[in-house]
Design an enzyme around this catalytic site. Sequence first.
Site, PDB file in Angstrom:
ATOM      1  N   ASP A 225       0.866  -1.167   0.000  1.00  0.00           N
ATOM      2  CA  ASP A 225       0.000   0.000   0.000  1.00  0.00           C
ATOM      3  C   ASP A 225       0.915   1.233   0.000  1.00  0.00           C
ATOM      4  O   ASP A 225       2.118   1.138   0.245  1.00  0.00           O
ATOM      5  CB  ASP A 225      -0.955  -0.008   1.207  1.00  0.00           C
ATOM      6  CG  ASP A 225      -2.170   0.897   0.948  1.00  0.00           C
ATOM      7  OD1 ASP A 225      -2.100   1.765   0.044  1.00  0.00           O
ATOM      8  OD2 ASP A 225      -3.191   0.760   1.651  1.00  0.00           O
TER       9      ASP A 225
HETATM   10  C1  BGC Z   1      -5.055   3.249   0.096  1.00  0.00           C
HETATM   11  C2  BGC Z   1      -5.088   2.295  -1.074  1.00  0.00           C
HETATM   12  C3  BGC Z   1      -4.884   3.051  -2.357  1.00  0.00           C
HETATM   13  C4  BGC Z   1      -3.579   3.818  -2.268  1.00  0.00           C
HETATM   14  C5  BGC Z   1      -3.264   4.609  -3.499  1.00  0.00           C
HETATM   15  C6  BGC Z   1      -3.849   4.154   0.077  1.00  0.00           C
HETATM   16  O1  BGC Z   1      -4.003   5.180   0.999  1.00  0.00           O
HETATM   17  O2  BGC Z   1      -5.098   2.530   1.301  1.00  0.00           O
HETATM   18  O3  BGC Z   1      -6.322   1.611  -1.103  1.00  0.00           O
HETATM   19  O4  BGC Z   1      -4.910   2.195  -3.455  1.00  0.00           O
HETATM   20  O5  BGC Z   1      -3.656   4.724  -1.175  1.00  0.00           O
HETATM   21  O6  BGC Z   1      -4.109   5.685  -3.645  1.00  0.00           O
END
Ligand code: BGC
Length: 764
Positions: A225
């Site tokens: 993530d």
């Molecule tokens: C989220 C993810 C997301 C990523 C990119 C993170 O804060 O938890 O679900 O894909 O950001 O935007």
Amino acid sequence: MTTEDVAAIVEELTLAEKVGLVHGATDTEGTATGFVPGVDRLGVPPVRLTDGPLGVRTDEPATAFPASTALAATFDTALAERFGRALGREATARNQDVLLGPGTNLIRVPHCGRNFEYFSEDPVHSGAFAASVVAGIQSADVVATPKHYVANSQETRRAEVSSEVDEPVLRELYLPAFRDAVGAGAGSVMSSYNRVNGTYVSEHERLLTEVLKGEWGFDGYVVSDWFGTESVVESVNAGLDLQMPGISASELLDSMGMSPDEEGDGDGASDSDAEANDEGDSAAADADDEAGSILDPDDGSDFVDGMPDPRSGGRYAEALVPAVERGDVPESRLDDMVTRILGSLDAVGHLDGVTESEPTGGGSSDDAGAIDTPEHRRLAVEIATRGTVLLKNDGVLPLADDADVAVIGPNVDEAVLGGGGSSEVTPFAQTAPREGIEARSEGAVSVARGLPRVEGVSLFDAMGEGGEDTADGGEADTADGSENADETAIDDGREPDVEGAVTAAAAADVAVVFVRDRATEAADRDSLRLPERQDKLIAAVADANDRTVVVANASGPIETPWLGDVAAVLAGWYPGQAHGEATAAVLYGDADPGGRLPVTFAPAEAYPTADERRFPGVDGEAAYDEGLLVGYRHFDAAGDEPTYPFGHGLSYAEFRYEDVEAVGPSTVEVTVANVADRAGREVVQAYVDSPDAPDERARPPRELAGFAAVELGPGESATVEIGLDERAFGRYDASHGWTVDAGPHVVSVGRSSRDRRGSATIER
Ligand code: BGC
């Protein structure tokens, strides 16, 4: 391209080139959420990754589909696959190669700020939807990324909380949907921020390498993530393959046109400002100066509790080459990472143009994708309509075409597109609830907002401190619906107040009150009550008109203190751009309310997570010691009557169930008759009585094993066949793994986990 061809590319790569493929970099076009530059020399094209589960998020519009909970409420996996394919096509149209979705976490905590991005509180149901969406995305030649693996049930301190969960519970509840998603061909899996039993998932060798890649045979790549790695060597050796975003927070915000304003006056910065400030910003990036952004751990904003620290962990870009040279990371492991990434991209045709002798650049250019097509617009309407759950109806619905309707609610002028965070999508067009009713009604329509607008929360507003608004209700055009001659807008031109709403309600045949909650990534809901004074508004309106219908647009369960006072309630989730149109179709009976609850509705204190040790946890640990008793499993075991059980949802028709029969080791049949004088859609559910556990663990009385839907005309009947998931017959035994106990297993068939109409026995 064959496996040997991919191997040949890996063979050609230098150490630095390999490392360049396993971490993110700044997107040269500024459209992607995550970017990998590719290797020009060998014709490996750049890779763009985009959010997310509800629609494609770039800086341009896309179809804003209903929330995942709405999709799950359809109990229609074929529709989910069509949705996945449409999502994939829209990604391709925006030059994106990888979708960061679907959200695959089991809904454990009703307050979780991201429940709207997830499917369900049941693993079989979640798994069926995750698999269908994945299959759809991948069929459009886009890599799907089920997320966030695993046991990520809350946003509060999501970046460090440890989910303390024992093996059988992990196996029975939290892992299955990911396994199904992988089985459906997902090319990637995103690791979650949280820890599991003390170890960050991004460094969890057992979960990443042994279970996911080993046991399940996943040959795609694991992506972190965003800012979700805590180390370089440990995470790589544990099985993480791609670090995102791979650049500093300032560089990331900059590439998204969201640089924190240098003067600190909160203006944000436009793309051209970002370019002009290039030098200063990269200097800031070098120093990892995140000042002015909620990604700054010292910023003090409400979201900080839910944000990862972008400065922790180290970057693959800098540390991986030396780590390989030192022998801390075997080069074979790096080769494996690159092979997995290239293999997943190749599977969707991304490397099609690459040949060793003549690099031409790749990409699946024969399918240019499609965005905002009539088909996608219709699909958005269809999902929102079918996902709408009729919780209660004392006969007021469907509405008569010529009824005089008071449309009430603080947000009747905007579609509820979604919650805050990385799933925010800006649509090309939307229909507000008011417009939907005005377009459909043949009676008089009055509009009274009753309360000031309830603002949604936008994480991106907070990140950019006033940067581009991509949040719900912000930007897209909403027609004002003034073409309807019959409209009397009670509170147009004056401050909305409850009194105005009461007046409108009293004068109309029916009052339809639209209410909403407020949920976002990086924070959990602090209550299951509706925000602001919406409960009071409903009560006042219901007092003035016996025929009051509530349409609740929420991220998950809400409390309904006014339930006994109103005539009907619809759970419409976050319906996306088709809000008005879809809700009107259900209100007026153009479509049978097809939705069934994918989550139990109950007062907050009735859920097992009302115990703070379980949520949000104490001393950095969230105890999953309710074990298997999550959602309806808890309410059934406790014998507690929830407000509405999992699977519940009324139809405008009425169905009789006859002759439940086992027709094989994993199939039951039942005859369903529509005994009403109108057509309807019934969702037939099968639950298997849970086996007795030889250990001390409390088992739920029964578990969902399968479901099927049938559309029946008036007086029609049909035999419905339901396939049963093998896992529902089994239990995960700590020493023997999945075990199905020999003997009779009772399979009940009915309308919800509580409303069972018949049963059959299957011998094992
Ligand atoms: C989220 C993810 C997301 C990523 C990119 C993170 O804060 O938890 O679900 O894909 O950001 O935007």
